[in-house]
Every structure is written in C-alpha cells, then in structure tokens.
Design a protein around this motif. Structure first.
Motif, mmCIF file in Angstrom:
data_model
loop_
_atom_site.group_PDB
_atom_site.id
_atom_site.type_symbol
_atom_site.label_atom_id
_atom_site.label_comp_id
_atom_site.label_asym_id
_atom_site.label_seq_id
_atom_site.Cartn_x
_atom_site.Cartn_y
_atom_site.Cartn_z
ATOM 1 N N UNK A 252 12.619 3.816 -13.848
ATOM 2 C CA UNK A 252 12.070 4.757 -12.865
ATOM 3 C C UNK A 252 10.552 4.842 -12.979
ATOM 4 N N UNK A 253 10.052 4.777 -14.209
ATOM 5 C CA UNK A 253 8.596 4.802 -14.399
ATOM 6 C C UNK A 253 7.956 3.595 -13.723
ATOM 7 N N UNK A 254 8.587 2.433 -13.862
ATOM 8 C CA UNK A 254 8.084 1.226 -13.200
ATOM 9 C C UNK A 254 8.156 1.383 -11.684
ATOM 10 N N UNK A 255 9.293 1.866 -11.186
ATOM 11 C CA UNK A 255 9.497 2.015 -9.744
ATOM 12 C C UNK A 255 8.468 2.959 -9.135
ATOM 13 N N UNK A 256 8.268 4.121 -9.762
ATOM 14 C CA UNK A 256 7.324 5.110 -9.232
ATOM 15 C C UNK A 256 5.894 4.567 -9.310
ATOM 16 N N UNK A 257 5.549 3.958 -10.446
ATOM 17 C CA UNK A 257 4.193 3.431 -10.604
ATOM 18 C C UNK A 257 3.897 2.337 -9.589
ATOM 19 N N UNK A 258 4.843 1.434 -9.409
ATOM 20 C CA UNK A 258 4.650 0.333 -8.468
ATOM 21 C C UNK A 258 4.525 0.861 -7.035
ATOM 22 N N UNK A 259 5.342 1.829 -6.682
ATOM 23 C CA UNK A 259 5.290 2.397 -5.329
ATOM 24 C C UNK A 259 3.957 3.098 -5.069
ATOM 25 N N UNK A 260 3.508 3.873 -6.044
ATOM 26 C CA UNK A 260 2.223 4.564 -5.912
ATOM 27 C C UNK A 260 1.088 3.555 -5.795
ATOM 28 N N UNK A 261 1.103 2.531 -6.630
ATOM 29 C CA UNK A 261 0.069 1.496 -6.579
ATOM 30 C C UNK A 261 0.077 0.792 -5.222
ATOM 31 N N UNK A 262 1.287 0.533 -4.709
ATOM 32 C CA UNK A 262 1.406 -0.130 -3.415
ATOM 33 C C UNK A 262 0.746 0.641 -2.294
ATOM 34 N N UNK A 263 0.978 1.952 -2.249
ATOM 35 C CA UNK A 263 0.390 2.764 -1.188
ATOM 36 C C UNK A 263 -1.104 3.003 -1.412
ATOM 37 N N UNK A 264 -1.507 3.160 -2.677
ATOM 38 C CA UNK A 264 -2.934 3.377 -2.964
ATOM 39 C C UNK A 264 -3.747 2.136 -2.622
ATOM 40 N N UNK A 265 -3.230 0.971 -2.964
ATOM 41 C CA UNK A 265 -3.962 -0.273 -2.738
ATOM 42 C C UNK A 265 -3.921 -0.730 -1.276
ATOM 43 N N UNK A 266 -2.815 -0.471 -0.599
ATOM 44 C CA UNK A 266 -2.625 -1.041 0.736
ATOM 45 C C UNK A 266 -2.453 -0.016 1.847
ATOM 46 N N UNK A 267 -2.249 1.244 1.482
ATOM 47 C CA UNK A 267 -2.024 2.251 2.506
ATOM 48 C C UNK A 267 -0.715 2.004 3.237
ATOM 49 N N UNK A 268 -0.717 2.231 4.533
ATOM 50 C CA UNK A 268 0.478 2.029 5.351
ATOM 51 C C UNK A 268 0.884 0.562 5.382
ATOM 52 N N UNK A 269 -0.057 -0.332 5.122
ATOM 53 C CA UNK A 269 0.248 -1.767 5.120
ATOM 54 C C UNK A 269 1.283 -2.144 4.058
ATOM 55 N N UNK A 270 1.483 -1.254 3.084
ATOM 56 C CA UNK A 270 2.486 -1.512 2.051
ATOM 57 C C UNK A 270 3.879 -1.617 2.658
ATOM 58 N N UNK A 271 4.088 -0.947 3.785
ATOM 59 C CA UNK A 271 5.388 -0.998 4.459
ATOM 60 C C UNK A 271 5.679 -2.387 5.008
ATOM 61 N N UNK A 272 4.657 -3.252 5.028
ATOM 62 C CA UNK A 272 4.867 -4.632 5.442
ATOM 63 C C UNK A 272 5.799 -5.378 4.508
ATOM 64 N N UNK A 273 6.000 -4.814 3.325
ATOM 65 C CA UNK A 273 6.953 -5.399 2.382
ATOM 66 C C UNK A 273 8.365 -5.421 2.951
ATOM 67 N N UNK A 274 8.655 -4.457 3.839
ATOM 68 C CA UNK A 274 10.003 -4.344 4.399
ATOM 69 C C UNK A 274 10.136 -5.042 5.765
ATOM 70 N N UNK A 275 9.015 -5.496 6.289
ATOM 71 C CA UNK A 275 9.036 -6.101 7.618
ATOM 72 C C UNK A 275 8.863 -7.618 7.486
ATOM 73 N N UNK A 276 9.944 -8.339 7.727
ATOM 74 C CA UNK A 276 9.932 -9.793 7.568
ATOM 75 C C UNK A 276 9.393 -10.413 8.849
#
Length: 252
Positions: free
Chosen positions: A132-156
């Motif tokens: 869970x620590x990895x999951x939360x940290x990775x998710x936070x980093x994803x949004x901080x680094x990329x903003x809304x563009x992080x959601x592109x991870x789910x859009x193929x």
C-alpha cells in the motif's frame, strides 16, 4: 521443527501453520496494533541487522573492501542499476526508498529461515502495508509529476477508438488490484514454503523408513527457500520499479 501428535486412531497430526501465530511478548490479553509481539521483535531484529550491515559494516571503508563492505556495495549497486534501467534517470531520486524496501524484505526473508525464528513477510498484514505504501507513493508521484496527464496510463491510445473505454476500465481495475497482488505474492510464497518445510520435518519423526526421505526433502526445500527468499525480494522490488516507471511516464 514440526510438532507432531498422535491422534486417537494412531495416526499423526501436523500443525504447519502454528509457526505463523502472532502472540504477545509481555503480559496477557488480546493483541492490538500497539502490542509488542513476536512480529515486531523480528522486524526490529531485521532493522538491527540492516544497520549492522550497511552502517557498521561500512564504517571502515577501503579501496580493497572487506567481506561486509563487499556485500553492502554489491546489494547497493545491484538495486541502483535496476532502478536506473527500469525507471530511467528520473527514477534514481527514489532509489533510497526502493533500496530500503529491498533490503528490509531480503533481510526479513533470510532471518525467517533461522531455527525458531519468525518470518514477518509471511503475514499479509506486513506485506500489505509495504504494498500500500508503494501504491500510494506511486499514485501521488504520478499526479504530482504529470497532473491530469497521469490518467493517460488508463487510456490506450494505440487501440481502436471503440475499444478504448473498455480497455480503460480494465486498466483501472488492474491498477487498483496492484497492491493486492503485490502483497499476496510475497506473503503467499513465503508462507507456502515454510509450511511445506515444516510438514517434511514432521515426517522425519515418523519412522526409520520414511525419515531419510523426509530429511532429504527438508534439505531440498530449505535450499529452495533460500532461493525464494532472494527472488521474492527481487520480484517485489522490480515490480515497484515498474509501477514507478508507469507513474513517471504514464502514456501508453
């Protein structure tokens, strides 16, 4: 070793899961989150061993390293190279956290192979917190680094337009299942191996005909468990690197 008891019918009863029981070290009563148990004891021992290896063992660093310094430098270099290769230069800044995860899991796994020891990584409560620590940290980093563009991870974007919403749902489910698979993989493999080892040890007490085969089985399984202890620490760490890579570079 395995506890065996004679049943009323004259057979044998093994209790391979008794080794995973959590109990208080002091006093009596129920176990709470703040209670000092055998789990916390062996986690503290793991941390102490890590400090002895990485801090005390490298205090007298030399150009020609001693054994302890060689082990510490090998582990450090191995994980650093892994982080750099998988996540790229952007992920190197997160190396201290990833290395801490690796060395803690590795040390806990190896300590659990000692006689009368407790394997903390066999408990889902421990591995779930790490995952869970990895999951939360990775998710936070994803949004901080990329903003809304992080959601592109789910859009193929490479898939046909009609399939993209369906794939987005699948990718979303897969993403939120990550901490479950991440934690169960480690705890399940460690627990299964220790349980099988204790069963073989129990059969070693059955009789002279079965004992040699059971002892050979114990030796073989123990050797396998040494390998599993290292592999599972490696798998947990490299998956963490893969998840971090997705957070740093989310586009498909």
């Amino acid at each position: 070793m395995a506890e065996t008891t004679q049943s009323a019918e004259g057979g044998l009863s093994f209790h391979p899961l008794d080794q995973f029981e959590v109990y208080r070290l002091f006093g009596e009563g129920p176990v709470h989150w703040y209670t000092i148990t055998n789990v916390t004891l062996w986690m503290a021992i793991a941390v102490l061993c890590i400090v002895l290896l990485l801090v005390m063992g490298t205090r007298k660093r030399a150009v020609v390293p001693n054994r302890t310094q060689s082990i510490a430098e090998t582990l450090y270099g191995f994980i650093y190279t892994m982080v750099e290769d998988v996540t790229g230069k952007d992920g190197v800044k997160y190396f201290p956290y990833i290395f801490t995860l690796f060395i803690f899991i590795l040390m806990s796994n190896f300590l659990g192979l000692l006689p009368m020891a407790f394997t903390t990584t066999s408990h889902i409560a421990v591995t779930a917190v790490l995952a869970l620590a990895v999951f939360i940290a990775v998710t936070v980093i994803g949004f901080v680094k990329n903003g809304v563009s992080f959601l592109g991870l789910f859009w193929v974007s490479s898939a046909p337009l009609a399939l993209r919403p369906i794939l987005a749902v699948i990718e979303g489910i897969s993403y939120f299942v990550r901490p479950v698979s991440h934690s169960i993989r480690l705890a399940g493999n460690v627990m299964a191996g220790h349980a099988v080892l204790k069963v073989f040890a129990g059969f070693a007490q059955v009789g002279l005909l079965i004992a040699p085969f059971a002892i050979f089985g114990v030796i073989a399984i123990y050797a396998l468990e040494v390998l599993v202890a290292a592999i599972q620490a490696y798998v947990f760490t490299i998956l963490t690197c893969v998840y971090l890579k997705d957070a740093l570079h989310p586009s498909h």
